[in-house]
Design a protein around this motif. Structure first.
Motif, PDB file in Angstrom:
ATOM      1  N   UNK A  44       1.001  -1.145  -0.102  1.00  0.00           N
ATOM      2  CA  UNK A  44       0.147  -0.087   0.173  1.00  0.00           C
ATOM      3  C   UNK A  44       0.962   1.299   0.010  1.00  0.00           C
ATOM      4  N   UNK A  45       0.367   2.215  -0.668  1.00  0.00           N
ATOM      5  CA  UNK A  45       1.329   3.474  -0.737  1.00  0.00           C
ATOM      6  C   UNK A  45       0.249   4.721  -0.441  1.00  0.00           C
ATOM      7  N   UNK A  46       0.851   5.848  -0.323  1.00  0.00           N
ATOM      8  CA  UNK A  46       0.007   7.073  -0.069  1.00  0.00           C
ATOM      9  C   UNK A  46       0.741   8.265  -0.618  1.00  0.00           C
ATOM     10  N   UNK A  47       0.047   9.163  -1.169  1.00  0.00           N
ATOM     11  CA  UNK A  47       0.711  10.354  -1.604  1.00  0.00           C
ATOM     12  C   UNK A  47       0.010  11.678  -1.092  1.00  0.00           C
ATOM     13  N   UNK A  48       0.674  12.611  -0.811  1.00  0.00           N
ATOM     14  CA  UNK A  48      -0.105  13.907  -0.627  1.00  0.00           C
ATOM     15  C   UNK A  48      -0.443  14.552  -2.096  1.00  0.00           C
ATOM     16  N   UNK A  49      -1.318  15.575  -1.894  1.00  0.00           N
ATOM     17  CA  UNK A  49      -1.839  16.375  -3.044  1.00  0.00           C
ATOM     18  C   UNK A  49      -0.896  16.826  -3.894  1.00  0.00           C
ATOM     19  N   UNK A  50      -0.011  17.702  -3.276  1.00  0.00           N
ATOM     20  CA  UNK A  50       1.100  18.726  -3.870  1.00  0.00           C
ATOM     21  C   UNK A  50       2.235  17.817  -3.995  1.00  0.00           C
ATOM     22  N   UNK A  51       2.629  16.588  -4.065  1.00  0.00           N
ATOM     23  CA  UNK A  51       3.722  15.820  -4.119  1.00  0.00           C
ATOM     24  C   UNK A  51       3.796  14.764  -5.100  1.00  0.00           C
ATOM     25  N   UNK A  52       5.033  14.419  -5.679  1.00  0.00           N
ATOM     26  CA  UNK A  52       4.943  13.459  -6.642  1.00  0.00           C
ATOM     27  C   UNK A  52       5.692  12.022  -5.925  1.00  0.00           C
ATOM     28  N   UNK A  53       5.848  12.201  -4.709  1.00  0.00           N
ATOM     29  CA  UNK A  53       6.316  11.187  -3.963  1.00  0.00           C
ATOM     30  C   UNK A  53       5.360  10.087  -3.378  1.00  0.00           C
ATOM     31  N   UNK A  54       5.621   8.909  -3.548  1.00  0.00           N
ATOM     32  CA  UNK A  54       4.598   7.911  -2.908  1.00  0.00           C
ATOM     33  C   UNK A  54       5.305   7.423  -1.714  1.00  0.00           C
ATOM     34  N   UNK A  55       4.719   7.263  -0.670  1.00  0.00           N
ATOM     35  CA  UNK A  55       5.286   6.521   0.650  1.00  0.00           C
ATOM     36  C   UNK A  55       4.551   5.290   0.941  1.00  0.00           C
ATOM     37  N   UNK A  56       5.516   4.178   0.880  1.00  0.00           N
ATOM     38  CA  UNK A  56       5.056   2.890   1.064  1.00  0.00           C
ATOM     39  C   UNK A  56       5.059   2.403   2.238  1.00  0.00           C
ATOM     40  N   UNK A  57       3.991   1.471   2.651  1.00  0.00           N
ATOM     41  CA  UNK A  57       4.030   0.386   3.702  1.00  0.00           C
ATOM     42  C   UNK A  57       4.616  -0.736   3.769  1.00  0.00           C
ATOM     43  N   UNK A  58       5.035  -1.227   4.591  1.00  0.00           N
ATOM     44  CA  UNK A  58       5.928  -2.609   4.785  1.00  0.00           C
ATOM     45  C   UNK A  58       5.473  -3.838   3.934  1.00  0.00           C
ATOM     46  N   UNK A  59       4.232  -3.918   3.585  1.00  0.00           N
ATOM     47  CA  UNK A  59       3.688  -4.700   2.704  1.00  0.00           C
ATOM     48  C   UNK A  59       2.809  -5.948   3.632  1.00  0.00           C
ATOM     49  N   UNK A  60       2.037  -6.676   2.808  1.00  0.00           N
ATOM     50  CA  UNK A  60       1.549  -7.935   3.284  1.00  0.00           C
ATOM     51  C   UNK A  60       2.103  -9.120   2.451  1.00  0.00           C
ATOM     52  N   UNK A  61       2.807 -10.000   3.045  1.00  0.00           N
ATOM     53  CA  UNK A  61       3.084 -11.434   2.225  1.00  0.00           C
ATOM     54  C   UNK A  61       1.935 -12.164   2.446  1.00  0.00           C
ATOM     55  N   UNK A  62       1.447 -12.548   1.021  1.00  0.00           N
ATOM     56  CA  UNK A  62       0.434 -13.662   1.282  1.00  0.00           C
ATOM     57  C   UNK A  62       1.020 -14.922   0.518  1.00  0.00           C
ATOM     58  N   UNK A  63       0.776 -15.981   1.031  1.00  0.00           N
ATOM     59  CA  UNK A  63       0.948 -17.295   0.402  1.00  0.00           C
ATOM     60  C   UNK A  63      -0.094 -17.959   0.323  1.00  0.00           C
ATOM     61  N   UNK A  64      -0.648 -18.658  -1.013  1.00  0.00           N
ATOM     62  CA  UNK A  64      -1.623 -19.345  -0.983  1.00  0.00           C
ATOM     63  C   UNK A  64      -1.183 -20.714  -1.383  1.00  0.00           C
TER      64      UNK A  64
END
Lengths: 113, 112
Positions: free
Chosen positions: A92-112
């Protein structure tokens, strides 16, 4: 400033089961993204939200994947039913309105299995 | 279609040696360009970005990258690699609209 939070960090399920992932973006960030990262590949966008509206879901397998962002804050991504090829890290990542940088979370590792 | 190519899947360098990771993109105009680093079990951390202006950009941890329009390249460099730099490195472009298109990544190993 707290970063992007994701839970769970790890999930193991059997094929045909359902699973849901949760993301809480950085406070005030209007744009939220879900990416799928298969082992050995770069992340691939699944869906992009602007506040609580969908901007781009062209690569979301809509027959089994769904996502929502109620109230334009946190978001959930669901897979129902899961397939073996869904094994991946979901970022998952989020970005503020006036900035082109995306900030990422640590992720969820899914094993099926 | 927009795409990003990182030709080297895995690179090994000795600690203290210089490093260059290659990135080529395919896009009609000049996109926004990024380099991210991912350590095992971690999310992606932004190293540097290029939007416009000076084609040599400085980033965190001593990294720099040079945008070459004629070659559609945005190679990442570091003059002296440290053992802690061992990680996966991703080049990404943002054509328009905010979504990132990533390369497949280059895994960096550092020999003592």
């Amino acid at each position: 400033e707290a970063g992007v939070a994701q839970s769970p960090r790890y999930k193991i399920i059997e094929k045909r089961q359902s699973v849901a992932f949760w993301c809480n973006p950085i406070s005030g960030h209007a744009t939220l993204y879900w990416y799928q990262q298969i082992l050995g590949q770069g992340p691939k966008l699944l869906i992009q939200f602007q506040n609580n509206g969908v901007v781009d879901d062209s690569q979301l397998p809509k027959d089994r994947f769904s996502a929502e962002r109620l109230k334009g804050v946190d978001s959930t991504l669901k897979i129902q039913p899961a397939k073996l090829e869904d094994s991946a890290v979901y970022l998952c990542a989020s970005r503020p309105t006036l900035n082109n940088e995306q900030f990422f979370g640590p992720g969820t590792r899914l094993t099926v299995l | 279609a927009q795409s990003v190519t990182q030709p080297d899947i895995h690179i090994t360098v000795s600690e203290g040696a210089s490093l260059e990771l290659r990135c080529n993109y395919s896009y009609g105009a000049t996109p926004y360009l990024f380099w991210y680093v991912q350590s095992p079990g971690q999310g992606l951390q932004l190293l540097l970005k290029y939007f416009s202006g000076d084609t040599l950009v400085q980033g965190i941890k001593g990294f720099e990258a040079e945008f070459k329009r004629s070659q559609s390249s945005f190679n990442l460099r570091k003059p002296s690699v440290h053992w802690s730099d061992a990680a996966e490195y991703f080049c990404a472009v943002e054509p328009q609209g905010g979504k990132l298109i990533f390369g497949q990544g280059t895994e960096l190993s550092v020999k003592p």
